[in-house]
Design an enzyme around this catalytic site. Structure first.
Site, PDB file in Angstrom:
ATOM      1  CG  ASP A   1      -1.782   1.154   1.369  1.00 37.27           C
ATOM      2  OD1 ASP A   1      -2.692   1.368   0.414  1.00 37.27           O
ATOM      3  OD2 ASP A   1      -1.734   1.800   2.353  1.00 37.27           O
TER       4      ASP A   1
ATOM      5  CD  GLU B   1      -2.238   2.492  -3.372  1.00 33.75           C
ATOM      6  OE1 GLU B   1      -2.927   3.537  -3.504  1.00 33.75           O
ATOM      7  OE2 GLU B   1      -1.152   2.717  -2.559  1.00 33.75           O
TER       8      GLU B   1
ATOM      9  CG  ASP C   1      -8.756   4.065  -0.402  1.00 38.06           C
ATOM     10  OD1 ASP C   1      -9.493   3.974   0.669  1.00 38.06           O
ATOM     11  OD2 ASP C   1      -7.497   4.054  -0.455  1.00 38.06           O
TER      12      ASP C   1
END
Length: 515
Positions: A305, A352, A405
């Site tokens: 992430d 990511e 998200d």
């Protein structure tokens, strides 16, 4: 890392070793599974979902971090980065093991979206009842305790309970600053509480390993997350204060976030303490190596992430009201991955690589060889060079309609003003024609379906849809809205996904060459 080779259009690209062949995945957090106990668990509903994926020809199940959540209930803010979330424990299994009675789990009966306040007040009480019947002399448990992987976590949680749940920077000084004699004394006086938290992690690991064996046995691999940062109030920071930019009293001097972007005009102020990367380098990145090893003990593939923060990260003065006035600092780059590869071998990561990108992070992505992420909701702004457009997506990438998200695809389409939707609809039709995707677009729902079809048709070796998009759910099913502090992480499926959907999905994946 891998050897460079050629791709379509003659462009240089690193071959995809993370995802070895064209395939499909579905994103659904364990907490979002259906069931009658207030939250999805590691029990039978998880196995039924895996059966659905298997019937549909899906090879990857992507989940959010499985960690024990803290204040705010985000799986990206945990009390310990290697922990398992006790909320996800299957209480029916604890009944079968004789640790709970059927009448005792009825208090947990609840359907619908997740109510974390309810779980906090009720599930921990039920789990304490189970622990009261557990034999801590069990040899397997004794070996688990002796292994020490969760010692700091269990000690942290016991101390947290003793301080009424307060964050560790408000504990008594001898505990906050980890005086060895004080900690030893506390442990001897609170052994039962310490063992309770170890019991929860022991049960979680047993249940997760059984589920993972079942899922892997169907030919399905788990994709999990390793958040870049850890929570300020965590065993990670408390036990390793020298590795973070903290004040002497253990409060943060600098905190993480991102500058103003697509999601927020004032940026995102995450509040996590940032790393002292010089201190990590001096120790050969040993703490990160342990963290990566722990992640791969849970998952088959790991998504990093906020990957861009390993090239340069954004830090803000602690106490700032917004993230508008931070500054960029240099991260560890390839040195971190080199240390991990020396210790653990080559590992299957996904980067990511979203957010504010620049030349440095693009070079880091190329050097690492990790597949990046392409989000179709970002594609249709009219720019022919947009990297998220289907015809610009490289093989060595993972294509999504959206992530946890983003809004759902239907919610996204419904959020567009009428004139903007007309433009997006025209661009979608052009992309479908270019990619050879059949279908008509009339209203918002058909536009959302077209986005899903384009995801499957993309050149990316792996294409992933959130379960909400498989069901064409609207914005009410969104998992998280960045920069909004309340109402997130609550979505749950109301029932198991039907066999008819598995058949339709398998046909779509077959047409896209992903079965």
């Amino acid at each position: 890392m891998a050897i460079r080779g050629k791709t379509q259009n003659g462009r240089k690209e690193v071959p995809n070793t993370t995802i070895p062949q064209r395939s499909a995945g579905v994103l659904l957090h364990i907490a979002s599974l259906p069931g009658g106990y207030g939250i999805g668990t590691l029990g039978e509903s998880a196995r039924r979902f895996a059966d659905f994926l298997h019937a549909a020809g899906v090879r990857y199940w992507q989940v959010l971090p499985l960690v024990q959540t803290g204040y705010g209930d985000s799986p990206y803010q945990s009390v310990f980065g290697a922990s398992g979330n006790p909320y996800l424990l299957d209480v029916e299994r604890l009944v079968a093991e004789g640790l709970l009675r059927p009448a005792e789990v009825r208090a947990l009966r609840r359907v619908g979206d997740i109510d974390y306040g309810f779980l906090y007040n009720v599930k921990f009480a039920v789990l304490r009842r189970a622990f009261s019947r557990f034999d801590v002399r069990d040899p397997a448990f004794a070996a688990f305790v002796e292994g020490g992987e969760f010692h700091e976590y269990a000690l942290f949680m016991a101390l947290k309970e003793a301080h009424g749940g307060a964050s560790f920077d408000r504990w008594k000084k001898e505990y906050r600053l980890r005086d060895p004699a004080a900690l030893e004394r506390f442990l001897s006086e609170n052994r039962g509480e310490y063992l309770f938290w170890l019991f929860l992690q022991y049960e979680f690991r047993r249940q997760w390993e059984d589920l993972r064996a079942y899922v892997n046995g169907l030919g399905i691999r788990f994709i999990g997350d390793i958040p870049l940062y850890v929570a300020a109030d965590s065993a990670d920071v408390w036990a390793n204060a020298h590795l973070f930019k903290l004040n002497k009293n253990r409060t943060a001097r600098r905190v993480a976030g991102v500058p103003p972007d697509y999601f927020s005009a004032t940026g995102q102020l995450w509040g996590n303490p940032v790393y002292d990367w010089k201190a990590h380098a001096a120790e050969g990145y040993a703490w990160w190596v342990r963290r990566i090893r722990a992640a791969f003990s849970l998952y088959d593939v790991v998504r990093i992430d906020h990957f861009r923060g390993l090239d340069r990260y954004y830090e803000v003065e602690a106490g700032a009201a917004t993230a508008e006035h931070g500054c960029w600092r240099r991260g560890p780059g390839m040195k971190l991955f080199a240390a991990a590869e020396r210790a653990l071998g080559e590992l299957p990561f996904i980067a990511e690589d979203l957010g504010q990108m620049d030349g440095g992070v693009l070079r880091l992505l190329r050097r690492s060889g990790f597949p990046g992420m392409k989000i179709l909701q970002f594609a249709f702004d009219g720019n022919p060079d947009n990297p998220y457009l289907p015809h610009n997506i490289p093989v060595n990438s993972v294509c999504y309609t959206g992530t946890h998200d983003n809004d759902t695809s239907l919610g996204f389409m419904k959020s567009l003003p009428a004139d903007e939707f007309v433009r997006v609809k025209a661009r979608l039709r052009a992309a479908m024609k270019q990619e050879g995707v059949e279908g008509r677009i009339s209203g918002r729902a058909s536009a959302a379906k077209a986005l899903c079809s384009l995801c499957w048709a993309s050149a990316a070796n792996l294409a992933v849809l959130p379960a909400q998009d498989l069901l064409l759910l609207g914005g009410e099913a969104r998992m998280n809205t960045p920069a909004v502090g309340e109402g997130n992480w609550r979505f749950r499926l109301r029932r198991d996904l039907p066999a008819s959907l598995a058949r339709r999905l398998r046909a779509a994946l077959g047409s896209a060459g992903r079965v």
